[in-house]
Design a protein around this motif. Structure first.
Motif, PDB file in Angstrom:
ATOM      1  N   GLY A  63       0.653  -1.172  -0.022  1.00  0.00           N
ATOM      2  CA  GLY A  63       0.030   0.281  -0.242  1.00  0.00           C
ATOM      3  C   GLY A  63       0.959   1.021  -0.044  1.00  0.00           C
ATOM      4  N   TRP A  64       0.754   2.001  -1.251  1.00  0.00           N
ATOM      5  CA  TRP A  64       1.866   3.392  -1.268  1.00  0.00           C
ATOM      6  C   TRP A  64       0.828   4.398   0.212  1.00  0.00           C
ATOM      7  CZ3 TRP A  64       6.199   4.333  -3.032  1.00  0.00           C
ATOM      8  CH2 TRP A  64       6.253   6.176  -4.077  1.00  0.00           C
ATOM      9  N   GLY A  65       2.055   4.518   0.265  1.00  0.00           N
ATOM     10  CA  GLY A  65       2.095   5.679   1.198  1.00  0.00           C
ATOM     11  C   GLY A  65       3.582   6.160   2.234  1.00  0.00           C
ATOM     12  N   GLY A  66       2.882   7.218   3.171  1.00  0.00           N
ATOM     13  CA  GLY A  66       3.711   7.733   4.439  1.00  0.00           C
ATOM     14  C   GLY A  66       4.844   8.164   3.519  1.00  0.00           C
ATOM     15  N   ALA A  67       5.703   8.881   4.873  1.00  0.00           N
ATOM     16  CA  ALA A  67       6.634  10.663   4.630  1.00  0.00           C
ATOM     17  C   ALA A  67       6.643  10.753   2.810  1.00  0.00           C
ATOM     18  CB  ALA A  67       7.944  10.922   4.970  1.00  0.00           C
ATOM     19  N   PHE A  68       7.437  10.223   2.417  1.00  0.00           N
ATOM     20  CA  PHE A  68       7.488  10.871   0.426  1.00  0.00           C
ATOM     21  C   PHE A  68       6.567  10.225  -0.461  1.00  0.00           C
ATOM     22  CE2 PHE A  68       9.575   9.188  -3.389  1.00  0.00           C
ATOM     23  CZ  PHE A  68       9.659  10.435  -3.520  1.00  0.00           C
ATOM     24  N   PRO A  69       5.315  10.002  -0.026  1.00  0.00           N
ATOM     25  CA  PRO A  69       4.163  10.461  -1.025  1.00  0.00           C
ATOM     26  C   PRO A  69       3.603  11.791  -0.259  1.00  0.00           C
ATOM     27  CG  PRO A  69       4.616   8.015  -0.994  1.00  0.00           C
ATOM     28  CD  PRO A  69       5.210   8.882   0.656  1.00  0.00           C
ATOM     29  N   LEU A  70       3.690  11.847   0.659  1.00  0.00           N
ATOM     30  CA  LEU A  70       2.802  12.948   1.403  1.00  0.00           C
ATOM     31  C   LEU A  70       3.461  13.805   0.893  1.00  0.00           C
ATOM     32  CD1 LEU A  70       0.879  10.713   3.251  1.00  0.00           C
ATOM     33  CD2 LEU A  70       0.984  11.785   4.631  1.00  0.00           C
ATOM     34  N   SER A  71       5.172  14.148   1.315  1.00  0.00           N
ATOM     35  CA  SER A  71       5.524  15.419   1.142  1.00  0.00           C
ATOM     36  C   SER A  71       6.372  15.400  -0.248  1.00  0.00           C
ATOM     37  CB  SER A  71       6.263  15.267   2.648  1.00  0.00           C
ATOM     38  OG  SER A  71       7.704  14.574   1.655  1.00  0.00           O
ATOM     39  N   ALA A  72       6.834  14.413  -1.001  1.00  0.00           N
ATOM     40  CA  ALA A  72       7.328  15.430  -2.058  1.00  0.00           C
ATOM     41  C   ALA A  72       6.765  15.726  -3.080  1.00  0.00           C
ATOM     42  CB  ALA A  72       8.357  13.943  -2.134  1.00  0.00           C
ATOM     43  N   GLY A  73       5.970  15.032  -3.173  1.00  0.00           N
ATOM     44  CA  GLY A  73       5.238  15.554  -4.637  1.00  0.00           C
ATOM     45  C   GLY A  73       5.872  15.124  -6.063  1.00  0.00           C
ATOM     46  N   GLU A  74       5.751  15.605  -7.411  1.00  0.00           N
ATOM     47  CA  GLU A  74       6.477  15.909  -8.300  1.00  0.00           C
ATOM     48  C   GLU A  74       7.005  14.569  -8.428  1.00  0.00           C
ATOM     49  OE1 GLU A  74       8.001  17.656 -12.113  1.00  0.00           O
ATOM     50  OE2 GLU A  74       6.937  19.113 -11.012  1.00  0.00           O
ATOM     51  N   THR A  75       8.242  14.531  -7.217  1.00  0.00           N
ATOM     52  CA  THR A  75       9.072  14.009  -7.272  1.00  0.00           C
ATOM     53  C   THR A  75       8.711  12.233  -6.814  1.00  0.00           C
ATOM     54  OG1 THR A  75      10.368  15.435  -6.247  1.00  0.00           O
ATOM     55  CG2 THR A  75      11.545  12.924  -5.936  1.00  0.00           C
ATOM     56  N   ALA A  76       7.803  12.289  -5.809  1.00  0.00           N
ATOM     57  CA  ALA A  76       7.346  10.997  -5.598  1.00  0.00           C
ATOM     58  C   ALA A  76       6.253  10.795  -6.701  1.00  0.00           C
ATOM     59  CB  ALA A  76       5.975  11.089  -4.376  1.00  0.00           C
ATOM     60  N   SER A  77       5.644  11.172  -7.260  1.00  0.00           N
ATOM     61  CA  SER A  77       4.532  11.227  -7.883  1.00  0.00           C
ATOM     62  C   SER A  77       4.958  10.607  -9.870  1.00  0.00           C
ATOM     63  CB  SER A  77       3.498  12.705  -8.949  1.00  0.00           C
ATOM     64  OG  SER A  77       4.597  13.260  -9.497  1.00  0.00           O
ATOM     65  N   ARG A  78       6.472  10.577  -9.817  1.00  0.00           N
ATOM     66  CA  ARG A  78       6.973  10.023 -11.073  1.00  0.00           C
ATOM     67  C   ARG A  78       6.545   8.293 -10.239  1.00  0.00           C
ATOM     68  NH1 ARG A  78      13.536  11.909  -9.864  1.00  0.00           N
ATOM     69  NH2 ARG A  78      14.140   9.591  -9.330  1.00  0.00           N
ATOM     70  N   SER A  79       6.836   7.914  -9.094  1.00  0.00           N
ATOM     71  CA  SER A  79       6.591   6.292  -9.054  1.00  0.00           C
ATOM     72  C   SER A  79       5.163   5.900  -9.730  1.00  0.00           C
ATOM     73  CB  SER A  79       6.560   6.057  -8.027  1.00  0.00           C
ATOM     74  OG  SER A  79       8.238   6.416  -7.584  1.00  0.00           O
ATOM     75  N   LYS A  80       5.627   4.547 -10.489  1.00  0.00           N
ATOM     76  CA  LYS A  80       4.164   3.886 -10.963  1.00  0.00           C
ATOM     77  C   LYS A  80       3.248   3.754  -9.917  1.00  0.00           C
ATOM     78  CE  LYS A  80       6.624   2.933 -15.040  1.00  0.00           C
ATOM     79  NZ  LYS A  80       7.719   1.119 -15.582  1.00  0.00           N
ATOM     80  N   GLY A  81       3.149   3.289  -8.848  1.00  0.00           N
ATOM     81  CA  GLY A  81       3.369   2.942  -7.927  1.00  0.00           C
ATOM     82  C   GLY A  81       2.346   3.673  -7.027  1.00  0.00           C
ATOM     83  N   VAL A  82       1.782   4.759  -7.440  1.00  0.00           N
ATOM     84  CA  VAL A  82       0.732   6.387  -6.963  1.00  0.00           C
ATOM     85  C   VAL A  82      -0.141   5.670  -6.319  1.00  0.00           C
ATOM     86  CG1 VAL A  82       2.892   7.549  -6.883  1.00  0.00           C
ATOM     87  CG2 VAL A  82       0.643   7.157  -8.193  1.00  0.00           C
ATOM     88  N   VAL A  83      -0.805   5.101  -7.203  1.00  0.00           N
ATOM     89  CA  VAL A  83      -2.058   4.257  -6.407  1.00  0.00           C
ATOM     90  C   VAL A  83      -2.426   4.037  -5.539  1.00  0.00           C
ATOM     91  CG1 VAL A  83      -4.569   3.504  -7.988  1.00  0.00           C
ATOM     92  CG2 VAL A  83      -3.332   4.189  -9.259  1.00  0.00           C
ATOM     93  N   SER A  84      -2.888   4.254  -4.399  1.00  0.00           N
ATOM     94  CA  SER A  84      -2.910   3.555  -3.001  1.00  0.00           C
ATOM     95  C   SER A  84      -4.662   2.010  -3.480  1.00  0.00           C
ATOM     96  CB  SER A  84      -3.057   3.694  -1.889  1.00  0.00           C
ATOM     97  OG  SER A  84      -2.989   3.250  -1.276  1.00  0.00           O
ATOM     98  N   SER A  85      -3.696   0.963  -3.661  1.00  0.00           N
ATOM     99  CA  SER A  85      -4.737  -0.292  -3.364  1.00  0.00           C
ATOM    100  C   SER A  85      -3.803  -0.950  -2.205  1.00  0.00           C
ATOM    101  CB  SER A  85      -4.512  -0.844  -4.469  1.00  0.00           C
ATOM    102  OG  SER A  85      -5.401   0.015  -5.674  1.00  0.00           O
ATOM    103  N   PRO A  86      -4.180  -1.169  -1.213  1.00  0.00           N
ATOM    104  CA  PRO A  86      -3.994  -1.291  -0.501  1.00  0.00           C
ATOM    105  C   PRO A  86      -4.168  -2.822  -0.001  1.00  0.00           C
ATOM    106  CG  PRO A  86      -5.654  -0.501   1.144  1.00  0.00           C
ATOM    107  CD  PRO A  86      -5.537   0.319  -0.908  1.00  0.00           C
ATOM    108  N   ARG A  87      -3.440  -4.035   0.558  1.00  0.00           N
ATOM    109  CA  ARG A  87      -3.674  -5.264   0.358  1.00  0.00           C
ATOM    110  C   ARG A  87      -3.145  -6.154   0.865  1.00  0.00           C
ATOM    111  NH1 ARG A  87      -5.163  -4.776  -5.244  1.00  0.00           N
ATOM    112  NH2 ARG A  87      -7.462  -5.187  -5.600  1.00  0.00           N
ATOM    113  N   VAL A  88      -2.826  -6.959   1.683  1.00  0.00           N
ATOM    114  CA  VAL A  88      -2.075  -8.461   2.286  1.00  0.00           C
ATOM    115  C   VAL A  88      -1.655  -9.376   0.795  1.00  0.00           C
ATOM    116  CG1 VAL A  88      -1.280 -10.537   3.490  1.00  0.00           C
ATOM    117  CG2 VAL A  88      -2.702  -8.146   4.434  1.00  0.00           C
ATOM    118  N   LEU A  89      -0.732  -9.004   0.050  1.00  0.00           N
ATOM    119  CA  LEU A  89      -0.622 -10.313  -1.056  1.00  0.00           C
ATOM    120  C   LEU A  89       0.492 -11.769  -0.303  1.00  0.00           C
ATOM    121  CD1 LEU A  89       0.486  -7.616  -3.499  1.00  0.00           C
ATOM    122  CD2 LEU A  89      -1.681  -8.370  -3.510  1.00  0.00           C
ATOM    123  N   VAL A  90      -0.474 -12.514  -0.943  1.00  0.00           N
ATOM    124  CA  VAL A  90       0.782 -13.741  -0.067  1.00  0.00           C
ATOM    125  C   VAL A  90       0.337 -14.533  -1.551  1.00  0.00           C
ATOM    126  CG1 VAL A  90       0.426 -15.909   0.872  1.00  0.00           C
ATOM    127  CG2 VAL A  90      -0.813 -14.033   1.758  1.00  0.00           C
TER     128      VAL A  90
END
Length: 709
Positions: A566-593
């Motif tokens: 699940g995408w989140g935390g300090a960098f995605p919240l605060s870093a704006g454009e620098t964080a938004s270039r990542s492909k994983g910016v959509v938050s689909s929180p799951r436990v994956l097994v």
């Protein structure tokens, strides 16, 4: 007993979303029905039951190495998704799942706790501690939680508003809870508890906002506080709370640091050595960051940015090592600590290893705190080296922005050369795998600093620390921001190889006896590599950035690999454009097994809603934009993003609706939307300041509409 530890023992039943599904719980067998009997003997002998993941780092040594090898470098290409569990809140997911006797315990956003059948993901129970949404203003870095602890039939977790909970493991009912922090200061808990000798160890966060750090121990049976260790001195006119503060107090020189708090929060890492009977805690940054404000006479400011060894029965100080004396850059030493036995200089040494934010990898003798080695694991400019004779850094004088009065571009950034994302150590390869980062920050002293009871108190100019408006310069700066996995040889003190990533904020790591290294990343992938060479062997899409660390466990002889995504935390919240270039910016929180030949599939992704700029007339006072930018960066960007670009689920304020624009002052000053976590700031901003921020946001909306972003 102080107010911070008022006990409220109850048997409340705030549990499952679906009526506890107790029948499913009972079907798992007697061990699950009676609660997991995890105790010191089981954790100390964890290698004898590799099918379980009993504590945060699997063992007290926190090595995050699994002895399981059914999934290995020869067959990992057959790994497939076996099951997934959707977590309810689209925010950052940082938890390490705990698996005991076929049951998985995991936390989601807002400190919610879930018990799942580890073989198929069926929900057994869940518990919502009902954290007030408005408490989010007291968090530095998203509404995250890093996991639970399990002990003698109970599940323990901290909450964002500073409570420690004990739940019945069989049904999730509340056994007891205790408020571990004062409610009149911006404390929080995001870290996972550790349990040692029947005591629950828990720290807290909040140094950016202004608190005084400590770690506490509570009786696992009834929640009574056993001891508390303050990491920095308080008001020197009052008695010291522990004898260790006698050597700390002279290292704080002048100023009134206690009014802001001083910092030193123990917000994440701990480790325990049963043989030495020593608990190790990692201590955080100063509050404010700028040492010239909190301690204008200089000084090391103990025990900021330190590894501190304590006796777990009493909290008695044993030794400390300070990684960043006189810290002024948010260089915490709260990062993951690993215990191991290494042969160094022909001699077997019991060591503790850490790669804190400051960019150096430290190896210490964990019996005495003696420094054995310290070498840069990423780009470092604040210091040229660590002097092994003195244990102190050889600083670059220009990095001391608070002393020179000049801005300084410094590596690493306040996000660190390594943040909270866990490392892993493989005793088979002898390597420590570090989720490392390369990112600079322009530090400059805030000459107008005054303590604010709401919001961040760093003592640096946030507006200058952010990305510039010039697009070409932003692109050049963005190219400097990179992440990688460093395969670090702690004996030789150097990197053996690395896995390069295109951005920072990639997930924690797991190594296994199958010669495998697992990591999720900011590009919405979960991957497996050869642990000896770093060769990629397998990957799978996760539909969201992965920041947490994986685990491995087994049920009925079948090995699984799991990660909470699940995408989140300090960098995605605060870093704006620098964080938004990542492909994983959509938050689909799951436990994956995953398991070998797993055949499950994730549902089709819901396309993210891309907001288009309004086609309207933008109205703002040009003379207010610069002031509004400075106020936005000091009061708003930590959640809404640098330059008002949001790379998370937090609203992007460039695209405010007509209704939001109309209600801007009631929202920002009056707390009209406090139920959504947006409290009012009337006690720290006046109407003119709020309108300056509004004018800046209107300018940024126009920039977006006209393609100047």
């Amino acid at each position: 007993m102080p107010d911070a530890s008022i006990l409220r023992s109850t048997r409340l039943a705030r549990v499952s979303l679906t009526g506890l599904l107790l029948g499913a719980s009972l079907s798992l067998g007697a061990s699950a029905a009676s609660g997991p009997a995890v105790n010191a003997a089981r954790i100390e002998a964890a290698d004898s039951e590799p099918q379980n993941w009993l504590t945060h780092g699997r063992t007290y040594s926190e090595q995050r190495f699994s002895p399981l090898d059914s999934v290995n470098d020869g067959n990992v290409a057959r790994l497939g998704l076996d099951w997934y569990f959707d977590l309810p809140d689209p925010r950052g997911i940082e938890a390490t799942p705990i698996v005991v006797d076929g049951v998985m315990y995991v936390t989601g956003a807002w400190s919610k706790i879930f018990a799942l059948d580890a073989s198929n993901g069926k929900l057994l129970w869940s518990y919502d501690p009902q954290v007030p949404p408005q408490w989010a203003v007291n968090l530095c870095c998203d509404v995250v939680n890093r996991g639970v602890a399990v002990w003698e039939g109970k599940i323990y977790a901290g909450t964002l508003d500073g409570r420690l909970l004990a739940l019945d493991a069989t049904d999730g009912s509340l056994v007891w809870e205790v408020q571990t922090t004062p409610k009149d200061r911006p404390y929080s808990i995001t870290g996972a508890p550790r349990i040692v000798k029947g005591k629950v160890m828990i720290g807290n966060g909040g140094a950016e906002l202004g608190v005084r750090g400590y770690v506490s121990a509570y009786d696992a049976d009834d929640g009574e506080m056993a001891w508390r260790f303050y990491t920095v001195p308080g008001d020197p006119s009052r008695p010291l709370e522990n004898t260790a503060l006698k050597q700390a107090l002279p290292t704080w020189k002048g100023g009134k640091w206690w009014e802001v708090g001083g910092g030193g929060t123990v917000w994440d890492s701990m480790a325990y050595d049963p043989e030495l009977d020593i608990l190790y805690i990692g201590v955080g940054n100063g509050s404010p960051w700028n040492r010239a404000i909190r301690s204008p006479g200089g000084g090391d400011n103990l025990y900021l940015s330190s590894i501190v060894a304590l006796k777990p029965d009493t909290g008695e100080y044993v030794w400390h090592y300070q990684t960043t004396p006189g810290e002024s850059w948010d260089y915490t030493a709260t990062q993951h600590m690993i215990l191991a036995e290494l042969e160094i200089g022909g001699k077997a040494r019991k060591v503790i290893m850490q790669a804190p934010k400051n960019g150096f990898f430290y190896v210490l003798d964990r019996s005495t705190g003696e420094l054995l080695s310290a070498d840069p694991y990423t780009r470092v400019t604040w210091a040229s080296k660590i002097d092994l004779a003195t244990g102190r850094p050889v600083e670059n004088p220009e990095a001391r922005y608070e002393s020179t009065g000049q801005p300084a571009l410094v590596w690493p950034h306040a996000l660190g050369g390594h943040n909270w994302h866990p490392m892993s150590f493989s005793p088979l390869t002898g390597l420590v795998y570090v989720p490392a980062q390369e990112i600079p920050l322009l530090y400059s002293a805030d000459e107008q600093f005054s303590y604010q009871r709401k919001g961040w108190n760093t003592g640096i100019e946030m507006a200058r620390a952010g990305m510039p408006d010039d697009q070409a310069v932003r692109e050049q700066m963005g190219q400097l921001v990179k992440g990688h996995v460093s395969a670090w040889d702690p004996v030789a003190g150097k990197e053996r190889w690395r896995i390069q990533h295109s951005n920072i904020w990639n997930g924690g790591l797991l190594s296994t006896a199958g010669n495998l290294l697992f990591q999720g990343n900011a590009e919405a992938e979960f991957a497996a590599y050869r642990a000896d060479t770093g060769e990629e062997l397998w990957s799978a899409p996760t539909q969201t950035g992965v920041v947490a660390a994986p685990i491995s466990y087994a049920v009925d002889g079948v090995q699984y690999v799991a990660v909470a995504a699940g995408w989140g935390g300090a960098f995605p919240l605060s870093a704006g454009e620098t964080a938004s270039r990542s492909k994983g910016v959509v938050s689909s929180p799951r436990v994956l097994v995953y398991r070998l030949d797993g055949g499950a599939e994730l549902p089709a992704m819901v396309a993210p809603v891309v907001k288009a700029p309004d086609q309207r007339e933008f109205q703002y006072e040009k003379s207010l934009v610069e002031r509004g930018h400075a106020l936005y960066m000091s009061s708003c960007h930590m959640c809404h993003g640098d330059r008002a670009v949001s790379a998370s689920v937090i609203p992007d304020l460039r695209f405010m609706s007509a209704e939001t624009r109309e209600q801007f002052l009631p929202i920002v000053l009056g707390g009209l939307r406090h139920q959504k976590g947006m409290v009012g700031f009337a006690d720290s901003l006046d109407m003119e300041q709020a309108m300056a921020i509004y004018n800046y946001l209107e300018k940024r909306a126009e920039d977006a509409a006209e393609g100047r972003d």
